[in-house]
Design an enzyme around this catalytic site. Structure first.
Site, PDB file in Angstrom:
ATOM      1  CD  GLU A  84      -2.584  -1.238   2.598  1.00  0.00           C
ATOM      2  OE1 GLU A  84      -2.872  -0.187   3.194  1.00  0.00           O
ATOM      3  OE2 GLU A  84      -2.908  -2.352   3.012  1.00  0.00           O
ATOM      4  CB  CYS A  97       2.379   7.082   3.570  1.00  0.00           C
ATOM      5  SG  CYS A  97       2.626   5.864   4.856  1.00  0.00           S
ATOM      6  CB  CYS A 104       5.154  -5.860   9.479  1.00  0.00           C
ATOM      7  SG  CYS A 104       6.289  -5.120  10.678  1.00  0.00           S
ATOM      8  CB  CYS A 108       2.620  -3.560  16.782  1.00  0.00           C
ATOM      9  SG  CYS A 108       4.360  -3.096  16.664  1.00  0.00           S
ATOM     10  CB  CYS A 111       0.141  -2.763  13.609  1.00  0.00           C
ATOM     11  SG  CYS A 111       0.664  -2.343  11.938  1.00  0.00           S
ATOM     12  N   GLY A 155       5.369  -2.489   7.098  1.00  0.00           N
ATOM     13  CA  GLY A 155       6.741  -2.965   7.210  1.00  0.00           C
ATOM     14  C   GLY A 155       7.575  -2.181   8.199  1.00  0.00           C
ATOM     15  CD  GLU A 156      10.957  -1.188  12.037  1.00  0.00           C
ATOM     16  OE1 GLU A 156       9.878  -0.760  12.478  1.00  0.00           O
ATOM     17  OE2 GLU A 156      11.978  -0.469  11.945  1.00  0.00           O
ATOM     18  CB  SER A 187       7.872   5.629  10.868  1.00  0.00           C
ATOM     19  OG  SER A 187       7.161   5.327  12.042  1.00  0.00           O
ATOM     20  CB  SER A 210       6.064   3.364  16.609  1.00  0.00           C
ATOM     21  OG  SER A 210       6.005   3.791  15.265  1.00  0.00           O
ATOM     22  CG  LEU A 211       7.620   5.943  23.363  1.00  0.00           C
ATOM     23  CD1 LEU A 211       8.872   5.092  23.466  1.00  0.00           C
ATOM     24  CD2 LEU A 211       7.880   7.335  23.952  1.00  0.00           C
ATOM     25  CG  HIS A 212       2.661   3.261  19.912  1.00  0.00           C
ATOM     26  ND1 HIS A 212       2.248   4.445  19.354  1.00  0.00           N
ATOM     27  CD2 HIS A 212       2.988   2.458  18.865  1.00  0.00           C
ATOM     28  CE1 HIS A 212       2.332   4.363  18.021  1.00  0.00           C
ATOM     29  NE2 HIS A 212       2.781   3.173  17.708  1.00  0.00           N
ATOM     30  CB  CYS A 329      -1.724   0.933   9.788  1.00  0.00           C
ATOM     31  SG  CYS A 329      -1.544   2.548  10.495  1.00  0.00           S
TER      32      CYS A 329
END
Ligand code: SAH
Length: 345
Positions: A84, A97, A104, A108, A111, A155-156, A187, A210-212, A329
């Site tokens: 995407e 984006c 991924c 998480c 996600c 993805g990371e 990110s 991405s702390l969250h 996402c």
């Protein structure tokens, strides 16, 4: 291919190296994917190139256009995998984006991208194709050129580090899209060695983390990566990144009802990051069917941002775009897989 690789490729085939640069110019600047259209190349060369270097192009499997101008593309690559890409119109320009992987591995809890695990890395060319397709869409809509890129799709990026760094150099090419490193954001879910490597890379990209959650207990429950790189270690790496690069780090914080949205969480967050060059981007979580997590009430979100601001921590609530087209996402790919293909589900 980078310009150097294209020149080398042409030289290796007994062709003039500058022709390689011309070909890349057509692809990057004009989105041309057919040698026939490259009319500053001799016609016999165009025919030869069709044989020695056939140009592939991903197909656009789906396009969603939101009422707010956001466009989401689902690209299908030659092996049938999909990724995407989202185009967002801001008052300062158009940002794209980009996804860095199909699926991924990070898992998480909130996600959609990670639900089916990692399928594979995307190549620099496949990431570039996302931007080229987006640029085509932007041109067709009569809008400005693509001005910034966020590696915030599926993805990371730090798990596909070399490809991502090469991709950034491709879009940065001054005779191509010419997108400055300052206008590129990576990110990450918090892969500390990747952050440290990026800090040493010598390119002034923007880091978004991405702390969250401000503590290990809450964060580990949401993000398995926290067990490998706990909060203190992560924030230390971010502080160092800001020190080395002089660039402000963004912390993404998705607010989830009853999980990380209390005033105690806000105070812990303040204690954790106060005094460093950073900004907090609060995101009301996008509910994901599979995860059963919900966003807080508007007043809870407001109190959270007020606490941060009052303590001198720069914070904003992210403006939402494209909610009517599943723009967040990995949602579109999941729907595509579930409803139309079911290939990986
Ligand atoms: N792997 C990278 C980049 C992709 S995710 C990373 O973790 O940063 C991009 C951003 O969307 C991250 O901040 C991620 O935590 C966030 N995100 C994922 N699912 C979400 C959801 N359901 N609601 C809000 N944000 C979400």
């Amino acid at each position: 291919m980078s310009v150097e690789e294209a020149r080398e490729f042409f030289r290796g085939h007994g062709l003039q190296p500058y022709r390689g640069e011309q070909v890349l110019g057509w692809i990057h600047r004009h989105g041309v994917h057919d040698y026939v259209e490259m009319n500053n190349l001799p016609s016999d060369l165009r025919a030869e190139l069709g044989n020695i270097a056939p140009l592939r192009r991903a197909s656009v499997a789906d396009v969603r256009r939101s009422a707010d101008g956001t466009v989401k593309l689902l690209l299908e690559y030659s092996d049938g995998n999909t990724a995407e890409t989202v185009i967002m119109d801001h008052d300062y320009g158009v940002s794209v984006c980009v996804s860095s992987q199909v699926g991924c591995a990070m898992g998480c809890a909130f996600c959609a991208s990670g639900v089916g695990g990692l399928v594979r890395n995307l190549t620099p060319g496949e990431m570039l194709e996302q931007v080229l397709e987006a640029a085509r869409e932007v041109r067709a809509a009569g809008r400005e050129r693509v001005t910034s890129i966020v590696l915030m799709g599926s993805g990371e990026p730090m798990h596909n580090y070399d490809n991502v760094v090469k991709f950034m150099s491709l879009v940065n090419w001054n005779k191509g899209l010419g997108i400055g490193y300052r206008h590129i954001t990576i990110s990450t879910c918090g892969i500390v060695p990747g952050i440290r490597r990026l800090a040493a890379e010598g390119i002034s990209v923007t880091l978004s983390v991405s702390l969250h959650a401000p503590d290990d207990e809450t964060r580990s429950a949401l993000m398995p990566v926290n067990k490998a790189y706990p909060v203190d270690e992560l924030v230390k790496a971010c502080r160092d990144f800001a020190d080395v690069t002089g660039r402000r780090v963004t912390y993404e914080y998705a607010l989830i009802r009853g999980v990380n949205d209390s005033s105690e969480h806000a105070h812990r967050l303040i204690a954790l990051i106060r005094g460093s060059l950073c900004h907090v981007n609060l995101i009301p979580i996008n509910p994901v069917q599979e995860a059963g997590l919900a966003r807080p009430e508007a007043n809870v979100i407001q109190s959270f941002v007020d606490l941060l601001t009052a303590a001198g921590v720069s914070a904003t609530v992210r403006r939402e775009l494209g909610t009517d087209i599943d723009a967040a996402c990995g949602q579109l790919r999941r729907r595509f897989l579930k409803n139309e293909r079911g290939r990986f589900s």
